[in-house]
Design a protein around this motif. Structure first.
Motif, PDB file in Angstrom:
ATOM      1  N   ALA A  85       0.811  -1.219   0.000  1.00 37.64           N
ATOM      2  CA  ALA A  85       0.000   0.000   0.000  1.00 37.64           C
ATOM      3  C   ALA A  85       0.846   1.271   0.000  1.00 37.64           C
ATOM      4  O   ALA A  85       0.444   2.277  -0.595  1.00 37.64           O
ATOM      5  N   LEU A  86       1.995   1.232   0.635  1.00 37.17           N
ATOM      6  CA  LEU A  86       2.798   2.453   0.742  1.00 37.17           C
ATOM      7  C   LEU A  86       3.243   3.004  -0.609  1.00 37.17           C
ATOM      8  O   LEU A  86       3.114   4.210  -0.835  1.00 37.17           O
ATOM      9  N   PRO A  87       3.739   2.194  -1.552  1.00 37.01           N
ATOM     10  CA  PRO A  87       4.072   2.767  -2.864  1.00 37.01           C
ATOM     11  C   PRO A  87       2.844   3.319  -3.598  1.00 37.01           C
ATOM     12  O   PRO A  87       2.948   4.322  -4.311  1.00 37.01           O
ATOM     13  N   ILE A  88       1.695   2.699  -3.403  1.00 39.84           N
ATOM     14  CA  ILE A  88       0.471   3.193  -4.048  1.00 39.84           C
ATOM     15  C   ILE A  88       0.071   4.536  -3.468  1.00 39.84           C
ATOM     16  O   ILE A  88      -0.245   5.484  -4.203  1.00 39.84           O
ATOM     17  N   ILE A  89       0.106   4.648  -2.152  1.00 38.92           N
ATOM     18  CA  ILE A  89      -0.245   5.911  -1.491  1.00 38.92           C
ATOM     19  C   ILE A  89       0.746   7.007  -1.885  1.00 38.92           C
ATOM     20  O   ILE A  89       0.357   8.139  -2.177  1.00 38.92           O
ATOM     21  N   LEU A  90       2.019   6.661  -1.907  1.00 40.27           N
ATOM     22  CA  LEU A  90       3.035   7.634  -2.311  1.00 40.27           C
ATOM     23  C   LEU A  90       2.831   8.073  -3.757  1.00 40.27           C
ATOM     24  O   LEU A  90       2.983   9.254  -4.084  1.00 40.27           O
ATOM     25  N   PHE A  91       2.454   7.154  -4.629  1.00 37.67           N
ATOM     26  CA  PHE A  91       2.158   7.483  -6.023  1.00 37.67           C
ATOM     27  C   PHE A  91       0.973   8.449  -6.112  1.00 37.67           C
ATOM     28  O   PHE A  91       1.016   9.436  -6.849  1.00 37.67           O
ATOM     29  N   LEU A  92      -0.080   8.177  -5.361  1.00 37.08           N
ATOM     30  CA  LEU A  92      -1.257   9.054  -5.390  1.00 37.08           C
ATOM     31  C   LEU A  92      -0.934  10.450  -4.867  1.00 37.08           C
ATOM     32  O   LEU A  92      -1.390  11.453  -5.426  1.00 37.08           O
ATOM     33  N   LEU A  93      -0.146  10.516  -3.789  1.00 42.19           N
ATOM     34  CA  LEU A  93       0.273  11.826  -3.268  1.00 42.19           C
ATOM     35  C   LEU A  93       1.130  12.566  -4.295  1.00 42.19           C
ATOM     36  O   LEU A  93       0.974  13.775  -4.495  1.00 42.19           O
TER      37      LEU A  93
END
Length: 152
Positions: A103-111
């Motif tokens: 989830a962390l790379p996905i959240i970082l991508f969205l941010l």
């Protein structure tokens, strides 16, 4: 002698389940981002893109490229051909740790997309790095070496 000193045969993965690791991980990423923002010529969109790309590069290297354990282990044969990601929770899929690390790379991508206002150049670079990091995390790729990369 047992590798971990605490009876853990493979401490290579047990630290990921330790208390406070998730918070320390997030704070480390945020601290790196703040350091980038402190550099005078780095713009906010560039800082987000650099943070995302370097985070994903670190994920790719440390979780999906390095194989085996860095110390002597009683089960050296079983983990010597597995990447760090494949060793997490003894290969069990969809555990809390694996979900967090996915989830962390996905959240970082969205941010990053939000702060770069979906600029095409930033989006393409960040999206490609996200795909490269997420594909090896899929259960279908457990133990699979595409194009012979990282086979030995």
């Amino acid at each position: 002698m047992i590798a971990g000193g605490h009876g853990d045969p493979n401490p290579n993965t047990s630290w990921l389940d330790s208390r406070g690791m998730w918070l320390a991980y997030i704070l480390g990423v945020l601290a790196f981002h703040v350091i980038l923002l402190a550099i005078p010529f780095v713009t906010i969109p560039m800082a987000w893109t650099i943070t995302n790309l370097l985070h994903n590069l670190a994920h790719l290297y440390f979780l999906h490229s390095i194989k085996g354990a860095p110390w002597m282990s009683t089960d050296t044969d079983s983990c010597s051909q597995l990447t760090h990601w494949e060793q997490i929770n003894d290969g069990e899929q969809f555990t809390a740790t694996r979900k967090f690390l996915t989830a962390l790379p996905i959240i970082l991508f969205l941010l990053t997309c939000m702060y770069t206002r979906n600029d095409n150049d930033h989006f393409v670079a960040n999206f490609l790095s996200l795909i490269v990091v997420l594909l090896p995390k899929m259960p279908q790729f457990h133990g699979v070496r595409l194009f012979g990369i990282n086979k030995y």
